[in-house]
Write an enzyme that holds these catalytic residues in place. Structure first.
Site, mmCIF file in Angstrom:
data_model
loop_
_atom_site.group_PDB
_atom_site.id
_atom_site.type_symbol
_atom_site.label_atom_id
_atom_site.label_comp_id
_atom_site.label_asym_id
_atom_site.label_seq_id
_atom_site.Cartn_x
_atom_site.Cartn_y
_atom_site.Cartn_z
ATOM 1 N NE ARG A 18 21.495 -1.480 -1.424
ATOM 2 C CZ ARG A 18 20.732 -1.444 -2.508
ATOM 3 N NH1 ARG A 18 19.534 -2.001 -2.507
ATOM 4 N NH2 ARG A 18 21.168 -0.871 -3.623
ATOM 5 C CG HIS A 212 19.974 -4.843 -11.089
ATOM 6 N ND1 HIS A 212 19.963 -5.706 -10.024
ATOM 7 C CD2 HIS A 212 19.974 -3.597 -10.564
ATOM 8 C CE1 HIS A 212 19.940 -5.009 -8.890
ATOM 9 N NE2 HIS A 212 19.950 -3.714 -9.198
ATOM 10 C CB CYS A 243 15.062 -4.574 -6.664
ATOM 11 S SG CYS A 243 14.040 -3.454 -5.685
HETATM 12 P P1 HMG Z 1 5.746 3.218 4.974
HETATM 13 O O1 HMG Z 1 4.994 2.021 5.496
HETATM 14 O O2 HMG Z 1 5.077 4.101 3.978
HETATM 15 O O3 HMG Z 1 6.348 4.103 6.171
HETATM 16 O O4 HMG Z 1 7.103 2.715 4.363
HETATM 17 P P2 HMG Z 1 5.772 4.694 7.463
HETATM 18 O O5 HMG Z 1 6.553 5.944 7.729
HETATM 19 O O6 HMG Z 1 4.264 4.804 7.414
HETATM 20 O O7 HMG Z 1 6.167 3.615 8.607
HETATM 21 C C1 HMG Z 1 5.556 2.347 8.668
HETATM 22 C C2 HMG Z 1 6.350 1.480 9.614
HETATM 23 O O8 HMG Z 1 7.687 1.311 9.132
HETATM 24 C C3 HMG Z 1 6.497 2.036 11.037
HETATM 25 O O9 HMG Z 1 6.581 0.935 11.902
HETATM 26 C C4 HMG Z 1 7.840 2.703 10.988
HETATM 27 O O10 HMG Z 1 8.454 2.784 12.251
HETATM 28 C C5 HMG Z 1 8.641 1.758 10.096
HETATM 29 P P3 HMG Z 1 5.298 0.364 12.701
HETATM 30 O O11 HMG Z 1 4.793 1.579 13.447
HETATM 31 O O12 HMG Z 1 4.305 -0.082 11.635
HETATM 32 O O13 HMG Z 1 5.848 -0.731 13.529
HETATM 33 N N1 HMG Z 1 9.729 2.434 9.413
HETATM 34 C C6 HMG Z 1 11.015 2.103 9.530
HETATM 35 N N2 HMG Z 1 11.646 1.131 10.228
HETATM 36 C C7 HMG Z 1 12.982 1.083 10.123
HETATM 37 N N3 HMG Z 1 13.721 1.926 9.358
HETATM 38 C C8 HMG Z 1 13.116 2.890 8.658
HETATM 39 C C9 HMG Z 1 11.714 3.005 8.734
HETATM 40 N N4 HMG Z 1 10.839 3.844 8.153
HETATM 41 C C10 HMG Z 1 9.619 3.489 8.587
HETATM 42 N N5 HMG Z 1 13.856 3.712 7.898
HETATM 43 C C11 HMG Z 1 9.383 2.945 3.711
HETATM 44 C C12 HMG Z 1 8.019 3.603 3.750
HETATM 45 C C13 HMG Z 1 10.254 3.783 2.780
HETATM 46 C C14 HMG Z 1 9.968 2.935 5.107
HETATM 47 C C15 HMG Z 1 9.210 1.508 3.189
HETATM 48 O O14 HMG Z 1 8.519 1.553 1.981
HETATM 49 C C16 HMG Z 1 10.520 0.803 3.002
HETATM 50 O O15 HMG Z 1 11.237 0.528 3.954
HETATM 51 N N6 HMG Z 1 10.847 0.458 1.743
HETATM 52 C C17 HMG Z 1 12.114 -0.216 1.506
HETATM 53 C C18 HMG Z 1 12.255 -0.510 0.089
HETATM 54 C C19 HMG Z 1 13.611 -1.095 -0.162
HETATM 55 O O16 HMG Z 1 14.456 -1.193 0.697
HETATM 56 N N7 HMG Z 1 13.804 -1.509 -1.417
HETATM 57 C C20 HMG Z 1 15.059 -2.044 -1.826
HETATM 58 C C21 HMG Z 1 16.149 -1.031 -1.888
HETATM 59 S S1 HMG Z 1 16.043 0.040 -3.298
HETATM 60 C C22 HMG Z 1 16.834 -0.857 -4.542
HETATM 61 O O17 HMG Z 1 17.195 -1.985 -4.351
HETATM 62 C C23 HMG Z 1 17.114 -0.143 -5.832
HETATM 63 C C24 HMG Z 1 18.571 0.261 -6.004
HETATM 64 O O18 HMG Z 1 19.427 -0.855 -5.903
HETATM 65 C C25 HMG Z 1 18.758 0.904 -7.371
HETATM 66 C C26 HMG Z 1 18.156 0.033 -8.478
HETATM 67 O O19 HMG Z 1 18.679 -1.043 -8.757
HETATM 68 O O20 HMG Z 1 17.121 0.463 -8.978
HETATM 69 C C27 HMG Z 1 19.009 1.283 -4.947
HETATM 70 MG MG MG Z 2 19.851 -2.222 -7.515
#
Ligand code: HMG
Ligand code: MG
Length: 305
Positions: A18, A212, A243
């Site tokens: 992931r 990280h 990220c």
């Molecule tokens: P948004 O645009 O504010 O959400 O995104 P929304 O509710 O307004 O939806 C917009 C669109 O996204 C819609 O589709 C939804 O259906 C779709 P459209 O109508 O435009 O076609 N949507 C989704 N599709 C699939 N699965 C879902 C989903 N939710 C909405 N779950 C949201 C908000 C949170 C969804 C967006 O900002 C997002 O997906 N962010 C992902 C960020 C991410 O994955 N970052 C990396 C992981 S975190 C990380 O790496 C840190 C960690 O490792 C710890 C560290 O190291 O710090 C964990």
């Molecule tokens: Mg991370």
């Protein structure tokens, strides 16, 4: 020989499939991801973060998560986790058979906005329904707190801000909490201060260190965490990752390096380092580059002689 002042046993959560792969620009075929997870399962991890049910527009690499979860061979004794930022992600993770869901927030307001497009308070409100649904379905719930040691957008992150999110995630019913150094800026004593502060608001034995390795401090931070009793660590096979919303952040600490450290300290992990080295070689070959694990590369070279 083990050191009486350090934990005798640790849990290593493998996050390569992931956190590692999510940052790859070229799409990695689901079949390769499946083979990677299967190899890691065989190595004996108790917990593998295998998927992320986020918007495919935000993180295209994770769009194959359902296919990956459906294709892997599940090893009894391994828990397969998935990131779930909202109910849409939760429903997908549930359908895919994730046994643990991960709500991910931040100790930094700026990073929260960039990563999940909402404030910290809004994220916690959003997580409430995910947490409730997880409990109803008997799934384990993990909370991840980004930028607990520094933020790429706002810089310093106060200890109070970390403690505040720890408390909010505890109140949501999280079974485990990740204190994450998203951009790898922490150093040993600071790591202890943040971890101890987190432990003031949550059970120390259910706090994990997610480091990280951007500034090459991750192993030192892990050792410093061990010194104060932290016993869960995240790592990525071959040091994959970063990220997508933290500019310049490199991968997680490499699993091979962490296992080499733990083996040297006589700390039990239940993971077969040799098989992880092979998994690291497998994914590095696929990505067409040398792996980022020093121990992994050294051990792989030794095998060839
Ligand atoms: P948004 O645009 O504010 O959400 O995104 P929304 O509710 O307004 O939806 C917009 C669109 O996204 C819609 O589709 C939804 O259906 C779709 P459209 O109508 O435009 O076609 N949507 C989704 N599709 C699939 N699965 C879902 C989903 N939710 C909405 N779950 C949201 C908000 C949170 C969804 C967006 O900002 C997002 O997906 N962010 C992902 C960020 C991410 O994955 N970052 C990396 C992981 S975190 C990380 O790496 C840190 C960690 O490792 C710890 C560290 O190291 O710090 C964990
Ligand atoms: Mg991370």
């Amino acid at each position: 020989m083990s050191d009486a002042t350090l934990p005798r046993k640790v849990k290593i959560v493998e996050v390569g499939p992931r956190d590692g792969l999510q940052n790859e620009k070229e799409s990695v075929p689901a079949a390769v991801k499946i083979e990677l997870v299967n190899r890691l399962s065989q190595a004996g991890f108790q917990n593998i973060e295998a998927a992320s049910f986020v918007s495919p527009k935000w993180v295209p690499q994770m769009a194959t998560s359902a296919e990956v979860m459906a294709g892997i061979t599940r090893r009894p004794g391994t828990l397969y986790s998935a990131l779930t930022p909202n109910m849409q992600g939760f429903e997908a993770a549930l359908a895919a058979g994730a046994q643990e869901v991960v709500i991910f927030g931040s100790a930094s307001e700026a990073f929260s906005q960039k990563n999940i497009n909402c404030s910290i308070a809004e994220s916690i409100a959003r997580f409430e329904s995910v947490a409730k649904a997880a409990k109803e379905h008997g799934l384990r719930l993990r909370g991840s707190i980004s930028c607990a040691f520094g933020c790429p957008y706002q810089g310093e992150v106060p200890l109070d801000a970390v403690a505040d999110v720890v408390g909010r995630m505890r109140d949501l019913g999280c079974d485990e909490l990740d204190i994450a150094d998203t951009i790898g800026v922490s150093t040993a004593r600071k790591t202890q201060a943040v971890m101890l502060r987190a432990a003031g608001a949550f059970h120390l034995d259910r706090i994990s260190g997610h480091f990280h390795d951007t500034y090459g401090q991750a192993l030192a931070n892990i050792y410093a965490s061990l010194e104060i009793g932290v016993s869960i660590f995240h790592s990525s096979v071959s040091g994959l990752g970063g990220c997508p919303y933290a500019k310049g952040a490199t991968g997680n600490v490499a699993t091979e390096d962490v296992l080499y450290l733990m083996n040297g300290l006589g700390i039990e992990t239940g993971v077969d380092l040799d098989l992880v080295v092979d998994a690291g070689q497998f994914i590095s070959q696929h990505l067409g580059r040398k792996g980022a694990s020093r121990a992994g590369n050294a051990l792989a070279a030794k095998k060839l002689t």
